[in-house]
Design a protein around this motif. Structure first.
Motif, short mmCIF file in Angstrom:
data_model
loop_
_atom_site.label_atom_id
_atom_site.label_comp_id
_atom_site.label_asym_id
_atom_site.label_seq_id
_atom_site.Cartn_x
_atom_site.Cartn_y
_atom_site.Cartn_z
N GLY A 18 0.80 -1.21 0.00
CA GLY A 18 0.00 0.00 0.00
C GLY A 18 0.84 1.27 0.00
N GLN A 19 2.13 1.14 0.27
CA GLN A 19 3.03 2.30 0.29
C GLN A 19 3.27 2.80 -1.14
N LYS A 20 3.18 4.11 -1.33
CA LYS A 20 3.47 4.69 -2.65
C LYS A 20 4.96 4.89 -2.79
N VAL A 30 4.99 6.95 -10.43
CA VAL A 30 4.55 6.55 -9.09
C VAL A 30 3.83 5.21 -9.18
N ASP A 31 4.13 4.33 -8.24
CA ASP A 31 3.50 3.01 -8.19
C ASP A 31 3.20 2.67 -6.73
N ILE A 32 2.50 1.58 -6.52
CA ILE A 32 2.11 1.15 -5.17
C ILE A 32 2.67 -0.25 -4.93
N LEU A 46 5.42 -4.54 -7.34
CA LEU A 46 4.64 -3.32 -7.54
C LEU A 46 3.35 -3.62 -8.29
N ALA A 47 2.36 -2.74 -8.15
CA ALA A 47 1.04 -2.97 -8.74
C ALA A 47 1.07 -2.95 -10.27
N THR A 63 3.55 9.59 3.07
CA THR A 63 2.12 9.30 3.19
C THR A 63 1.46 10.43 3.95
#
Length: 112
Positions: A18-20, A30-32, A46-47, A63
């Motif tokens: 969940g961390q960006k 940017v990814d999560i 990563l997502a 965050t």
């Protein structure tokens, strides 16, 4: 998860799901983080990136602080996908169903 060293444990806390993050070699991308698996090399999934990454390749993004009211629960249930007309129609249908069930039970008792 089983961590062999304290540094792995600290890294897992730092790179939690969940961390960006931002890719260092692609600024602005940017990814999560989806998963951190210390048994995998590289350990971070990563997502939107099919290739796992090392922590050195990522820049953590700050965050936002939690709002002070994050724990307050609404006093009344909200139904965002249901309009008032839908709820009224549902209530009418439920009351008809209950009445029909009651009348069927009453008739069954009279004739038995």
């Amino acid at each position: 998860m089983i961590f062999e060293t304290e540094s792995e444990h600290q890294e897992a806390l730092k790179f939690r799901p969940g961390q960006k993050v931002e890719l260092k070699h692609q600024p602005g991308m940017v990814d999560i983080i989806v998963d951190y698996d210390p048994m995998m090399v590289p350990p971070i999934v990563l997502a939107s990136d099919p290739m796992p990454r090392y922590p050195e390749e990522l820049q953590l993004l700050p965050t936002p602080a939690l709002n002070r009211t994050w724990l307050n629960f609404p006093r009344q249930a909200q139904y965002p996908a249901c309009s008032l007309g839908d709820r009224e129609a549902s209530r009418k249908m439920n009351s008809r169903t209950k009445q029909q069930a009651f009348s069927q039970r009453s008739q069954a008792k009279v004739f038995s």
